[in-house]
Design a protein around this motif. Structure first.
Motif, PDB file in Angstrom:
ATOM      1  N   PRO A  12     -14.882  -0.356 -11.431  1.00 50.79           N
ATOM      2  CA  PRO A  12     -14.290  -1.358 -10.528  1.00 50.79           C
ATOM      3  C   PRO A  12     -13.356  -0.688  -9.523  1.00 50.79           C
ATOM      4  CG  PRO A  12     -13.513  -1.645 -12.794  1.00 50.79           C
ATOM      5  CD  PRO A  12     -14.479  -0.519 -12.805  1.00 50.79           C
ATOM      6  N   LYS A  13     -13.282  -1.276  -8.348  1.00 59.42           N
ATOM      7  CA  LYS A  13     -12.372  -0.744  -7.336  1.00 59.42           C
ATOM      8  C   LYS A  13     -10.944  -0.929  -7.826  1.00 59.42           C
ATOM      9  CE  LYS A  13     -15.228  -1.407  -3.262  1.00 59.42           C
ATOM     10  NZ  LYS A  13     -15.329  -2.023  -1.935  1.00 59.42           N
ATOM     11  N   ASN A  14     -10.134   0.069  -7.593  1.00 57.54           N
ATOM     12  CA  ASN A  14      -8.727   0.029  -8.000  1.00 57.54           C
ATOM     13  C   ASN A  14      -7.862   0.218  -6.752  1.00 57.54           C
ATOM     14  OD1 ASN A  14      -6.368   0.026  -9.447  1.00 57.54           O
ATOM     15  ND2 ASN A  14      -6.616   2.071 -10.268  1.00 57.54           N
ATOM     16  N   ILE A  15      -7.817  -0.822  -5.921  1.00 48.75           N
ATOM     17  CA  ILE A  15      -7.072  -0.757  -4.670  1.00 48.75           C
ATOM     18  C   ILE A  15      -5.622  -1.126  -4.971  1.00 48.75           C
ATOM     19  CG2 ILE A  15      -6.862  -1.658  -2.333  1.00 48.75           C
ATOM     20  CD1 ILE A  15      -9.906  -2.135  -2.431  1.00 48.75           C
ATOM     21  N   LEU A  16      -4.754  -0.151  -4.870  1.00 47.37           N
ATOM     22  CA  LEU A  16      -3.371  -0.303  -5.319  1.00 47.37           C
ATOM     23  C   LEU A  16      -2.517  -1.122  -4.360  1.00 47.37           C
ATOM     24  CD1 LEU A  16      -2.911   3.374  -6.514  1.00 47.37           C
ATOM     25  CD2 LEU A  16      -3.463   1.382  -7.904  1.00 47.37           C
ATOM     26  N   THR A  17      -2.783  -1.050  -3.074  1.00 50.03           N
ATOM     27  CA  THR A  17      -1.903  -1.710  -2.111  1.00 50.03           C
ATOM     28  C   THR A  17      -2.110  -3.215  -2.063  1.00 50.03           C
ATOM     29  OG1 THR A  17      -3.433  -1.317  -0.285  1.00 50.03           O
ATOM     30  CG2 THR A  17      -1.695   0.325  -0.652  1.00 50.03           C
ATOM     31  N   GLU A  18      -3.003  -3.754  -2.875  1.00 48.83           N
ATOM     32  CA  GLU A  18      -3.174  -5.205  -2.925  1.00 48.83           C
ATOM     33  C   GLU A  18      -1.903  -5.893  -3.412  1.00 48.83           C
ATOM     34  OE1 GLU A  18      -6.751  -5.727  -5.220  1.00 48.83           O
ATOM     35  OE2 GLU A  18      -7.995  -5.596  -3.432  1.00 48.83           O
ATOM     36  N   GLU A  19      -1.024  -5.132  -4.060  1.00 57.35           N
ATOM     37  CA  GLU A  19       0.258  -5.686  -4.513  1.00 57.35           C
ATOM     38  C   GLU A  19       1.109  -6.165  -3.341  1.00 57.35           C
ATOM     39  OE1 GLU A  19       2.518  -3.126  -7.043  1.00 57.35           O
ATOM     40  OE2 GLU A  19       0.764  -2.552  -8.204  1.00 57.35           O
ATOM     41  N   GLU A  20       0.856  -5.616  -2.155  1.00 53.60           N
ATOM     42  CA  GLU A  20       1.648  -5.971  -0.972  1.00 53.60           C
ATOM     43  C   GLU A  20       1.681  -7.480  -0.762  1.00 53.60           C
ATOM     44  OE1 GLU A  20       3.124  -3.499   1.518  1.00 53.60           O
ATOM     45  OE2 GLU A  20       3.032  -2.682  -0.495  1.00 53.60           O
ATOM     46  N   GLY A  21       0.528  -8.116  -0.922  1.00 55.98           N
ATOM     47  CA  GLY A  21       0.444  -9.552  -0.687  1.00 55.98           C
ATOM     48  C   GLY A  21       1.089 -10.381  -1.784  1.00 55.98           C
ATOM     49  N   GLN A  22       1.402  -9.766  -2.902  1.00 52.82           N
ATOM     50  CA  GLN A  22       1.961 -10.497  -4.028  1.00 52.82           C
ATOM     51  C   GLN A  22       3.489 -10.555  -4.003  1.00 52.82           C
ATOM     52  OE1 GLN A  22       0.326  -8.501  -7.410  1.00 52.82           O
ATOM     53  NE2 GLN A  22      -1.766  -9.067  -6.913  1.00 52.82           N
ATOM     54  N   LEU A  23       4.117  -9.873  -3.055  1.00 54.08           N
ATOM     55  CA  LEU A  23       5.570  -9.880  -2.989  1.00 54.08           C
ATOM     56  C   LEU A  23       6.060 -11.223  -2.461  1.00 54.08           C
ATOM     57  CD1 LEU A  23       6.073  -6.304  -1.553  1.00 54.08           C
ATOM     58  CD2 LEU A  23       6.501  -7.042  -3.880  1.00 54.08           C
ATOM     59  N   ALA A  24       7.185 -11.682  -2.976  1.00 55.61           N
ATOM     60  CA  ALA A  24       7.714 -12.992  -2.626  1.00 55.61           C
ATOM     61  C   ALA A  24       8.137 -13.052  -1.155  1.00 55.61           C
ATOM     62  CB  ALA A  24       8.909 -13.322  -3.521  1.00 55.61           C
ATOM     63  N   ARG A  25       7.831 -14.167  -0.540  1.00 52.06           N
ATOM     64  CA  ARG A  25       8.199 -14.397   0.851  1.00 52.06           C
ATOM     65  C   ARG A  25       8.977 -15.710   0.946  1.00 52.06           C
ATOM     66  NH1 ARG A  25       5.232 -11.187   4.348  1.00 52.06           N
ATOM     67  NH2 ARG A  25       3.432 -10.208   3.426  1.00 52.06           N
ATOM     68  N   GLN A  26       9.843 -15.740   1.924  1.00 48.17           N
ATOM     69  CA  GLN A  26      10.594 -16.959   2.216  1.00 48.17           C
ATOM     70  C   GLN A  26      10.223 -17.400   3.623  1.00 48.17           C
ATOM     71  OE1 GLN A  26      14.576 -15.527   1.907  1.00 48.17           O
ATOM     72  NE2 GLN A  26      14.689 -15.824  -0.297  1.00 48.17           N
ATOM     73  N   THR A  27      10.196 -18.682   3.845  1.00 53.79           N
ATOM     74  CA  THR A  27       9.912 -19.212   5.174  1.00 53.79           C
ATOM     75  C   THR A  27      11.131 -19.983   5.631  1.00 53.79           C
ATOM     76  OG1 THR A  27       7.588 -19.398   4.596  1.00 53.79           O
ATOM     77  CG2 THR A  27       8.307 -20.637   6.507  1.00 53.79           C
ATOM     78  N   GLY A  28      11.469 -19.829   6.907  1.00 55.55           N
ATOM     79  CA  GLY A  28      12.633 -20.532   7.430  1.00 55.55           C
ATOM     80  C   GLY A  28      12.856 -20.195   8.890  1.00 55.55           C
TER      81      GLY A  28
END
Length: 170
Positions: free
Chosen positions: A105-121
């Motif tokens: 299976p592909k092990n693309i490590l930078t996919e974690e980037e999208g999982q970081l918490a974001r705030q909108t405002g």
């Protein structure tokens, strides 16, 4: 997009630096040797390299994204990467045309980037934004870990491609 987020993160991270992060870089009898300084500290001679943290993080991230593309390719650019080369080699080596090939299976490590918490405002100027902040040291360590893992993956893929090509010759 990544560059804009990176710049914002670095500015926020640098603004958050406090005096507890201050490093003692004074050396006795310091002499410049290229980009490094040679000098004495606590009766030991040391070589010291100072590097801008923002520049260092940018270099590590660029290395990681380049390695990731070399391994897994980029469909938009027509790059199969080592993963695609290995898949194609295994398909060609397969005794039955059209049979399914077992691939790791592909092990693309930078996919974690999208999982970081974001705030909108709304920011100080009244502009609607989405904000993601991250500790600079944690990000640097994470990307250095990605780089190390990708170096191992590249070596593994190189060995697998070589073995596959060798088995085709036999």
């Amino acid at each position: 997009m990544k560059k804009v987020l990176l710049a914002g993160l670095m500015i926020a991270g640098l603004m958050g630096c406090s005096s507890k992060d201050k490093l003692d870089t004074e050396l006795e009898d310091a002499q410049l040797m290229g980009r490094e300084t040679v000098g004495k500290r606590d009766d030991n001679y040391v070589i010291q390299e100072k590097k801008n943290l923002v520049q260092h993080l940018q270099e590590v991230q660029t290395d990681v994204y380049t390695m990731e593309e070399n391994i897994y390719g980029n469909r938009d650019l027509g790059n199969k990467g080592k993963y695609g080369v290995l898949r194609d080699c295994k398909i060609e080596a397969s005794p039955q045309a059209g049979s399914k090939v077992d691939m790791v299976p592909k092990n693309i490590l930078t996919e974690e980037e999208g999982q970081l918490a974001r705030q909108t405002g709304v920011d100080e100027s009244g502009t609607l934004i989405t904000l993601r902040e991250e500790d600079l040291n944690k990000r640097l360590k994470r990307f250095e870990g990605y780089k190390s893992a990708y170096e191992k993956q590249e070596e593994w893929f190189d060995n697998e491609i070589q073995a596959c090509r060798q088995s085709q010759r036999e």
